[in-house]
Motif scaffolding. Structure first.
Motif, PDB file in Angstrom:
ATOM      1  N   ALA A  60       0.822  -1.205   0.000  1.00 12.52           N
ATOM      2  CA  ALA A  60       0.000   0.000   0.000  1.00 12.52           C
ATOM      3  C   ALA A  60       0.856   1.255   0.000  1.00 12.52           C
ATOM      4  O   ALA A  60       0.531   2.259  -0.655  1.00 12.52           O
ATOM      5  N   HIS A  61       1.974   1.230   0.727  1.00 12.58           N
ATOM      6  CA  HIS A  61       2.866   2.388   0.725  1.00 12.58           C
ATOM      7  C   HIS A  61       3.448   2.635  -0.666  1.00 12.58           C
ATOM      8  O   HIS A  61       3.593   3.791  -1.088  1.00 12.58           O
ATOM      9  N   ARG A  62       3.775   1.574  -1.361  1.00  7.02           N
ATOM     10  CA  ARG A  62       4.310   1.758  -2.720  1.00  7.02           C
ATOM     11  C   ARG A  62       3.275   2.388  -3.645  1.00  7.02           C
ATOM     12  O   ARG A  62       3.646   3.050  -4.627  1.00  7.02           O
ATOM     13  N   ARG A  63       2.001   2.224  -3.315  1.00  8.08           N
ATOM     14  CA  ARG A  63       0.935   2.794  -4.145  1.00  8.08           C
ATOM     15  C   ARG A  63       0.501   4.180  -3.677  1.00  8.08           C
ATOM     16  O   ARG A  63      -0.378   4.779  -4.279  1.00  8.08           O
ATOM     17  N   GLY A  64       1.054   4.673  -2.563  1.00  9.31           N
ATOM     18  CA  GLY A  64       0.730   6.028  -2.135  1.00  9.31           C
ATOM     19  C   GLY A  64      -0.027   6.136  -0.835  1.00  9.31           C
ATOM     20  O   GLY A  64      -0.542   7.218  -0.504  1.00  9.31           O
ATOM     21  N   PHE A  65      -0.072   5.053  -0.038  1.00  5.27           N
ATOM     22  CA  PHE A  65      -0.820   5.110   1.215  1.00  5.27           C
ATOM     23  C   PHE A  65      -0.301   6.205   2.141  1.00  5.27           C
ATOM     24  O   PHE A  65      -1.086   6.905   2.791  1.00  5.27           O
ATOM     25  N   GLY A  66       1.020   6.381   2.212  1.00  3.23           N
ATOM     26  CA  GLY A  66       1.582   7.386   3.110  1.00  3.23           C
ATOM     27  C   GLY A  66       1.082   8.775   2.793  1.00  3.23           C
ATOM     28  O   GLY A  66       0.756   9.564   3.695  1.00  3.23           O
ATOM     29  N   ASP A  67       0.998   9.098   1.513  1.00  3.66           N
ATOM     30  CA  ASP A  67       0.510  10.423   1.120  1.00  3.66           C
ATOM     31  C   ASP A  67      -0.977  10.550   1.404  1.00  3.66           C
ATOM     32  O   ASP A  67      -1.444  11.599   1.872  1.00  3.66           O
ATOM     33  N   TRP A  68      -1.750   9.482   1.128  1.00  2.73           N
ATOM     34  CA  TRP A  68      -3.186   9.514   1.460  1.00  2.73           C
ATOM     35  C   TRP A  68      -3.371   9.762   2.949  1.00  2.73           C
ATOM     36  O   TRP A  68      -4.177  10.606   3.355  1.00  2.73           O
ATOM     37  N   VAL A 111      -4.559   6.205  -8.335  1.00  2.00           N
ATOM     38  CA  VAL A 111      -3.991   4.887  -8.052  1.00  2.00           C
ATOM     39  C   VAL A 111      -4.817   4.214  -6.958  1.00  2.00           C
ATOM     40  O   VAL A 111      -5.169   4.844  -5.954  1.00  2.00           O
ATOM     41  N   ARG A 112      -5.111   2.923  -7.145  1.00  2.00           N
ATOM     42  CA  ARG A 112      -5.767   2.137  -6.105  1.00  2.00           C
ATOM     43  C   ARG A 112      -4.750   1.789  -5.020  1.00  2.00           C
ATOM     44  O   ARG A 112      -3.667   1.284  -5.317  1.00  2.00           O
ATOM     45  N   LEU A 113      -5.098   2.044  -3.775  1.00  2.00           N
ATOM     46  CA  LEU A 113      -4.185   1.731  -2.672  1.00  2.00           C
ATOM     47  C   LEU A 113      -4.156   0.247  -2.372  1.00  2.00           C
ATOM     48  O   LEU A 113      -3.175  -0.270  -1.827  1.00  2.00           O
ATOM     49  N   SER A 114      -5.229  -0.461  -2.720  1.00  2.75           N
ATOM     50  CA  SER A 114      -5.379  -1.868  -2.364  1.00  2.75           C
ATOM     51  C   SER A 114      -6.506  -2.411  -3.224  1.00  2.75           C
ATOM     52  O   SER A 114      -7.110  -1.676  -4.025  1.00  2.75           O
ATOM     53  N   ASP A 115      -6.836  -3.710  -3.057  1.00  2.38           N
ATOM     54  CA  ASP A 115      -8.057  -4.200  -3.690  1.00  2.38           C
ATOM     55  C   ASP A 115      -9.284  -3.714  -2.924  1.00  2.38           C
ATOM     56  O   ASP A 115     -10.405  -3.782  -3.441  1.00  2.38           O
ATOM     57  N   HIS A 116      -9.091  -3.226  -1.708  1.00  2.00           N
ATOM     58  CA  HIS A 116     -10.118  -2.512  -0.948  1.00  2.00           C
ATOM     59  C   HIS A 116      -9.868  -1.013  -1.062  1.00  2.00           C
ATOM     60  O   HIS A 116      -8.759  -0.580  -1.378  1.00  2.00           O
ATOM     61  N   ALA A 117     -10.895  -0.218  -0.776  1.00  2.00           N
ATOM     62  CA  ALA A 117     -10.750   1.237  -0.743  1.00  2.00           C
ATOM     63  C   ALA A 117     -11.128   1.752   0.645  1.00  2.00           C
ATOM     64  O   ALA A 117     -11.981   1.159   1.319  1.00  2.00           O
ATOM     65  N   PRO A 118     -10.506   2.844   1.084  1.00  2.00           N
ATOM     66  CA  PRO A 118     -10.865   3.402   2.392  1.00  2.00           C
ATOM     67  C   PRO A 118     -12.328   3.827   2.446  1.00  2.00           C
ATOM     68  O   PRO A 118     -12.859   4.428   1.502  1.00  2.00           O
ATOM     69  N   VAL A 119     -12.971   3.505   3.540  1.00  2.00           N
ATOM     70  CA  VAL A 119     -14.333   3.960   3.814  1.00  2.00           C
ATOM     71  C   VAL A 119     -14.224   5.030   4.892  1.00  2.00           C
ATOM     72  O   VAL A 119     -13.810   4.744   6.020  1.00  2.00           O
ATOM     73  N   VAL A 120     -14.563   6.263   4.539  1.00  2.00           N
ATOM     74  CA  VAL A 120     -14.302   7.421   5.387  1.00  2.00           C
ATOM     75  C   VAL A 120     -15.629   8.040   5.818  1.00  2.00           C
ATOM     76  O   VAL A 120     -16.478   8.347   4.988  1.00  2.00           O
TER      77      VAL A 120
END
Length: 288
Positions: A14-22, A274-283
């Motif tokens: 997830a970090h490689r896909r941008g989780f840290g920035d999200w 970019v998708r962070l995962s096969d799941h998406a955050p629910v906010v």
């Protein structure tokens, strides 16, 4: 108060896909994670930014793992891996105690207890297993039986956790990947899914039994009562994501007063395309 839940399907990926920035830019007060799949000593540098982390990686290498991230250090942290004689696990959950499936915290900046759950995916009962239609070898219903036992035990655990929170003057919020879609609105191709794990009638009945106006409320469905989805998981295969042929299996289940305070619920399908995962955050934003 903004609270998000996301199954990251591996925190390093997830970090490689941008989780840290999200995480740094989304403005969440609390973020719950599932399937972190990483020992603490192997987390990416600055994995959770300036958040405090309540983290249980479990003992299954490369599998499971849950966390709750908070801006303010929580008052208390509880996991199944640390035995608590005052809060004994139901017998059906004891074999899962070291798997990294559950962590809960008492927030310090609001009278709320927040839990992160990664519920087993399960499998098909023996009578529905057809080798010609299965990617995995038939197991005689072993994974199905394991999941059903977990559901029975977790129902007792969930009721006890909710009642303890109420006794302490706190609201309760269960978040996470429950690996069950509740209704036809929660699966894009529901007709094809009636005999698929995660949408079996008995699994759906279990979800229904946990919900009521007096116990726990499905917050996203309350805010989006008649829409298909919003889905939070899509297969990597085919064009499921592009067609929005997904499942809604990531939840916020809140005690009634907290559910009534929810004002906005969204699914972050992408971050910078970019998708962070096969799941998406629910906010969800709670005016609480």
């Amino acid at each position: 108060m903004r609270i998000a839940t996301v199954n990251v399907n591996g925190i390093r990926a997830a970090h490689r896909r941008g989780f840290g920035d999200w995480l740094a830019t989304r403005g969440c007060d609390v973020v719950t994670l599932q399937e972190v799949r990483c020992p603490v000593d192997q987390l990416p540098d600055d994995a959770f930014g300036d958040y405090e982390s309540a983290y249980d990686a479990g003992q299954l290498a490369g599998r499971n793992g849950v966390a709750v991230l908070t801006k303010v250090p929580p008052l208390a942290v509880r996991t199944w891996s640390v035995a608590d004689p005052d809060r004994p696990l139901p017998r059906a959950l004891r074999t899962h105690a070291t798997e990294g499936r559950y962590v809960e915290v008492d927030l310090a900046d609001a009278p709320v207890t927040v839990a992160s759950l990664y519920l087993p995916k399960g499998g098909l009962p023996a009578h529905l297993q057809d080798p010609k239609r299965m990617r995995e070898a038939p197991d005689g219903g072993a994974k199905y039986e394991r999941k059903m036992a977990f559901l029975a035990g977790f129902a007792r655990h969930l009721g006890a956790a909710r009642r303890r929170a109420a006794a302490e003057g706190r609201e309760f919020l269960l978040t996470g990947d429950l690996n069950v879609a509740h209704t036809r609105l929660d699966v894009a191709n529901w007709r094809r899914s009636n005999q698929v794990e995660g949408f079996l009638p008995e699994e759906r009945e279990w979800i229904a039994a946990q919900l009521s106006p007096r116990t726990l409320v499905d917050v996203v469905r309350r805010l989006h009562p008649d829409v298909e989805g919003p889905y939070s998981w899509w297969s990597w295969l085919g064009r499921a994501y592009e067609r929005d042929a997904g499942w809604r299996i990531d939840y916020h289940l809140a005690t009634p007063a907290l559910a009534r305070a929810a004002v906005v619920a969204v699914v972050d399908r992408e971050h910078d395309g970019v998708r962070l995962s096969d799941h998406a955050p629910v906010v969800v934003d709670y005016d609480f």
